[in-house]
Motif scaffolding. Structure first.
Motif, PDB file in Angstrom:
ATOM      1  N   GLY A 158       0.812  -1.216   0.000  1.00  9.63           N
ATOM      2  CA  GLY A 158       0.000   0.000   0.000  1.00  9.63           C
ATOM      3  C   GLY A 158       0.843   1.263   0.000  1.00  9.63           C
ATOM      4  N   ILE A 159       1.997   1.213  -0.661  1.00  9.83           N
ATOM      5  CA  ILE A 159       2.928   2.342  -0.692  1.00  9.83           C
ATOM      6  C   ILE A 159       2.800   3.059  -2.035  1.00  9.83           C
ATOM      7  CG2 ILE A 159       5.359   3.028  -0.611  1.00  9.83           C
ATOM      8  CD1 ILE A 159       5.853   0.517   1.136  1.00  9.83           C
ATOM      9  N   ASP A 160       2.620   4.375  -1.981  1.00 10.75           N
ATOM     10  CA  ASP A 160       2.543   5.187  -3.192  1.00 10.75           C
ATOM     11  C   ASP A 160       3.911   5.278  -3.858  1.00 10.75           C
ATOM     12  OD1 ASP A 160      -0.209   5.882  -2.985  1.00 10.75           O
ATOM     13  OD2 ASP A 160       0.315   7.377  -1.457  1.00 10.75           O
ATOM     14  N   TYR A 161       3.910   5.348  -5.187  1.00  9.72           N
ATOM     15  CA  TYR A 161       5.182   5.413  -5.912  1.00  9.72           C
ATOM     16  C   TYR A 161       5.021   6.147  -7.233  1.00  9.72           C
ATOM     17  CZ  TYR A 161       3.151   1.403  -8.351  1.00  9.72           C
ATOM     18  OH  TYR A 161       2.313   0.574  -9.062  1.00  9.72           O
ATOM     19  N   LEU A 162       6.170   6.474  -7.805  1.00 10.42           N
ATOM     20  CA  LEU A 162       6.261   7.142  -9.097  1.00 10.42           C
ATOM     21  C   LEU A 162       7.461   6.545  -9.815  1.00 10.42           C
ATOM     22  CD1 LEU A 162       5.663   9.538 -11.068  1.00 10.42           C
ATOM     23  CD2 LEU A 162       7.128  10.921  -9.609  1.00 10.42           C
ATOM     24  N   VAL A 163       7.266   6.147 -11.074  1.00 16.10           N
ATOM     25  CA  VAL A 163       8.338   5.540 -11.865  1.00 16.10           C
ATOM     26  C   VAL A 163       8.728   6.486 -12.991  1.00 16.10           C
ATOM     27  CG1 VAL A 163       8.993   3.573 -13.311  1.00 16.10           C
ATOM     28  CG2 VAL A 163       7.436   3.235 -11.375  1.00 16.10           C
ATOM     29  N   GLN A 164      10.044   6.685 -13.161  1.00 17.63           N
ATOM     30  CA  GLN A 164      10.549   7.503 -14.263  1.00 17.63           C
ATOM     31  C   GLN A 164      11.684   6.754 -14.955  1.00 17.63           C
ATOM     32  OE1 GLN A 164      11.713  11.173 -12.320  1.00 17.63           O
ATOM     33  NE2 GLN A 164       9.727  12.075 -12.713  1.00 17.63           N
ATOM     34  N   PRO A 165      11.628   6.651 -16.289  1.00 17.75           N
ATOM     35  CA  PRO A 165      12.717   6.001 -17.019  1.00 17.75           C
ATOM     36  C   PRO A 165      14.006   6.811 -16.913  1.00 17.75           C
ATOM     37  CG  PRO A 165      10.864   6.540 -18.481  1.00 17.75           C
ATOM     38  CD  PRO A 165      10.555   7.113 -17.151  1.00 17.75           C
ATOM     39  N   VAL A 166      15.121   6.111 -16.832  1.00 19.64           N
ATOM     40  CA  VAL A 166      16.428   6.752 -16.766  1.00 19.64           C
ATOM     41  C   VAL A 166      17.150   6.604 -18.093  1.00 19.64           C
ATOM     42  CG1 VAL A 166      18.690   6.702 -15.624  1.00 19.64           C
ATOM     43  CG2 VAL A 166      16.633   6.281 -14.300  1.00 19.64           C
TER      44      VAL A 166
END
Length: 119
Positions: free
Chosen positions: A47-55
């Motif tokens: 239940g942890i919020d996250y954000l993914v960004q390509p490197v």
């Protein structure tokens, strides 16, 4: 049969543990894209919020933590981390809980470097 957990994912699990214990309010974890599903399922289950960004180079930056922190990240981390202004870099480091003295040194070094480039 038990699942073999790659070393990178053991590091992620340690970050999750520290977050859940309140040691960190937000985490930045850079890892190989091939583990994306595994990592995101783990965060979803917790239940942890996250954000993914390509490197690039098949790697991803995974920010996770408090929603307020991620909302701020969405507003100013809109480009590769290497292209952040000295001010943005300083804010990000402070949000991640990095040593503030080291962040100040880093900021001054980056700011002076950018000042010399503008001359």
């Amino acid at each position: 049969m038990s699942e073999i957990v790659p070393v990178d994912m053991k590091v992620l699990m340690n970050h999750i543990y520290e977050y859940q214990k309140g040691v960190r309010q937000m985490v930045l974890f850079t890892f190989n894209r091939k583990f994306e599903d595994w990592a995101l399922r783990r965060l979803d289950r917790q239940g942890i919020d996250y954000l993914v960004q390509p490197v690039g180079n098949s790697r991803l930056n995974l920010f996770f933590g408090r929603r307020e922190c991620l909302d701020a990240i969405r507003l100013f981390v809109t480009k590769p981390l290497s292209q952040l202004t000295p001010e943005e870099d300083f804010i990000l480091g402070a949000m991640l809980g990095y040593d503030i003295r080291v962040q100040c040194e880093r900021y001054c070094h980056r700011k002076c470097r950018s000042c010399k480039q503008a001359q």
